[in-house]
Scaffold this motif. Structure first.
Motif, PDB file in Angstrom:
ATOM      1  N   MET A   1      92.144 -54.911 -18.435  1.00 32.11           N
ATOM      2  CA  MET A   1      92.230 -53.545 -18.989  1.00 32.11           C
ATOM      3  C   MET A   1      93.498 -52.985 -18.977  1.00 32.11           C
ATOM      4  N   GLU A   2      94.287 -53.285 -18.164  1.00 34.88           N
ATOM      5  CA  GLU A   2      95.864 -52.717 -18.300  1.00 34.88           C
ATOM      6  C   GLU A   2      96.447 -53.161 -19.700  1.00 34.88           C
ATOM      7  N   GLY A   3      96.123 -54.299 -20.146  1.00 37.15           N
ATOM      8  CA  GLY A   3      96.558 -54.634 -21.475  1.00 37.15           C
ATOM      9  C   GLY A   3      96.032 -54.023 -22.642  1.00 37.15           C
ATOM     10  N   GLN A   4      94.763 -53.548 -22.307  1.00 40.03           N
ATOM     11  CA  GLN A   4      94.065 -52.928 -23.325  1.00 40.03           C
ATOM     12  C   GLN A   4      94.968 -51.196 -23.507  1.00 40.03           C
ATOM     13  N   SER A   5      95.204 -50.797 -22.300  1.00 40.10           N
ATOM     14  CA  SER A   5      95.781 -49.610 -21.994  1.00 40.10           C
ATOM     15  C   SER A   5      97.361 -49.396 -22.803  1.00 40.10           C
ATOM     16  N   ILE A   6      97.749 -50.516 -22.527  1.00 43.08           N
ATOM     17  CA  ILE A   6      99.358 -50.914 -23.390  1.00 43.08           C
ATOM     18  C   ILE A   6      99.142 -50.775 -24.758  1.00 43.08           C
ATOM     19  N   ILE A   7      98.134 -51.531 -25.245  1.00 43.47           N
ATOM     20  CA  ILE A   7      97.698 -51.422 -26.789  1.00 43.47           C
ATOM     21  C   ILE A   7      97.380 -50.103 -27.298  1.00 43.47           C
ATOM     22  N   LYS A 103     111.526 -37.343 -16.709  1.00 48.96           N
ATOM     23  CA  LYS A 103     111.577 -35.795 -17.092  1.00 48.96           C
ATOM     24  C   LYS A 103     110.161 -35.271 -18.041  1.00 48.96           C
ATOM     25  N   MET A 104     109.616 -36.253 -18.504  1.00 48.31           N
ATOM     26  CA  MET A 104     108.535 -36.001 -19.275  1.00 48.31           C
ATOM     27  C   MET A 104     107.318 -37.067 -19.179  1.00 48.31           C
ATOM     28  N   LYS A 105     106.259 -36.507 -19.658  1.00 48.96           N
ATOM     29  CA  LYS A 105     105.057 -37.459 -19.990  1.00 48.96           C
ATOM     30  C   LYS A 105     105.270 -38.342 -20.919  1.00 48.96           C
ATOM     31  N   PHE A 106     105.564 -39.747 -20.863  1.00 53.06           N
ATOM     32  CA  PHE A 106     105.791 -40.619 -22.003  1.00 53.06           C
ATOM     33  C   PHE A 106     104.875 -41.780 -21.859  1.00 53.06           C
ATOM     34  N   PRO A 107     104.287 -42.443 -22.649  1.00 56.06           N
ATOM     35  CA  PRO A 107     103.806 -43.744 -22.431  1.00 56.06           C
ATOM     36  C   PRO A 107     104.988 -44.886 -22.211  1.00 56.06           C
ATOM     37  N   VAL A 108     105.484 -45.348 -20.919  1.00 60.65           N
ATOM     38  CA  VAL A 108     106.683 -45.910 -20.645  1.00 60.65           C
ATOM     39  C   VAL A 108     106.428 -47.466 -21.258  1.00 60.65           C
ATOM     40  N   SER A 109     105.484 -47.910 -21.358  1.00 60.24           N
ATOM     41  CA  SER A 109     105.337 -49.278 -22.001  1.00 60.24           C
ATOM     42  C   SER A 109     105.859 -49.232 -23.499  1.00 60.24           C
ATOM     43  N   THR A 110     106.017 -48.123 -24.223  1.00 65.12           N
ATOM     44  CA  THR A 110     106.309 -48.356 -25.384  1.00 65.12           C
ATOM     45  C   THR A 110     107.941 -48.224 -25.725  1.00 65.12           C
ATOM     46  N   ILE A 111     108.612 -48.073 -24.591  1.00 68.42           N
ATOM     47  CA  ILE A 111     110.098 -47.813 -24.891  1.00 68.42           C
ATOM     48  C   ILE A 111     110.846 -49.228 -25.078  1.00 68.42           C
ATOM     49  N   PRO A 112     110.450 -50.363 -24.233  1.00 71.01           N
ATOM     50  CA  PRO A 112     110.964 -51.623 -24.807  1.00 71.01           C
ATOM     51  C   PRO A 112     110.673 -51.829 -26.510  1.00 71.01           C
TER      52      PRO A 112
END
Length: 267
Positions: A1-7, A103-112
């Protein structure tokens, strides 16, 4: 499920990822008189130093595998610059862009991912320059160049997964970031960039090299430029790399899932 959330996050934020990758590139090379030229100057200096140190004398005369040492070196080392950048900037991605986390709501997984995309853009430019250099030496592109995107994709996926894994751990512990900086040169020398892995006589040492995923990418690029070997002609090496890539992805998802809620407090 977590992998699907990242995708899902990557799909929903794909436009922002491209914009942030472009912004990361601009930030990296802005403020310098030569600007974007440093994306080429730094790898060129590195190649020259290694060529001067290892290519003069015997290897300059005999070459390696029938090729001029400088071309053999460039074919292998070109992938290293992207990998090295991901070991450094990829590992530090969460700390570098901690304002997106705190400081903001951002999808952290997309940073890398956008950091990896920015580094990959530079890599594409360097690959084009290597192709031009090969042509200037009289070696025109062959059909084997068509598999370059395949090796690029494998490298990008692995490095991006590493970025997620490493940046989370580096955000939790500066010691991990320092460890990776210390090990970067070890990864370089254990990847067969400077000499053919086949020349290693000690079987267990050769095994270590072959199990290094960087070695597979380095040899893959040389298969395109030098060896003229298709990727399906080495199924065992491909299977090992795909297994290691899958493990890296699973570790990245696991670590991110376990620690992402703690990232704002730590940073």
């Amino acid at each position: 499920m977590e992998g699907q959330s990242i995708i899902k996050e990557h799909i929903q934020w794909r436009r922002q990822i491209r914009k942030l990758a472009r912004a990361d590139l601009i930030k990296t090379y802005s403020g310098a008189a030569l600007g974007w030229a440093w994306a080429v100057i730094r790898p060129a200096i590195t190649i020259f130093v290694y060529w001067f140190a290892f290519g003069m004398g015997l290897r300059e005369k005999a070459g390696i595998e029938g090729w001029p040492f400088i071309l053999w070196l460039m074919a292998g080392i070109i992938s290293w610059f992207y990998i090295r950048d991901m070991l450094n900037s990829g590992t530090m991605a969460m700390r570098t862009y901690k304002h997106l986390i705190t400081k903001m709501k951002f999808p952290v997984s997309t940073i890398p991912t956008f950091v990896s995309l920015a580094n990959f853009t530079v890599h594409l430019v360097l690959v084009l320059m290597v192709i031009i250099i090969f042509i200037l030496f009289g070696y025109w592109p062959t059909l084997y160049y068509l598999q370059l995107p395949f090796y690029m994709l494998l490298m990008f996926i692995f490095a991006t997964a590493w970025g997620l894994f490493g940046s989370v751990l580096a955000a939790m512990s500066k010691d991990f970031a320092n460890l990776i900086k210390t090990l970067t040169m070890a990864f370089f020398w254990l990847s067969g960039i400077m000499f053919p892995v086949s020349e290693i006589d000690i079987w267990w040492a050769q095994l270590i090299f072959k199990l290094n995923p960087i070695t597979y990418i380095v040899e893959g690029y040389r298969n395109c430029f030098i060896h003229q070997v298709w990727f399906w002609e080495e199924p065992a090496a491909l299977a090992v790399y795909l297994a290691e890539m899958l493990i890296m992805i699973l570790l990245a998802v696991y670590v991110y899932n376990k620690m992402r809620r703690d990232l704002p407090d730590v940073l």
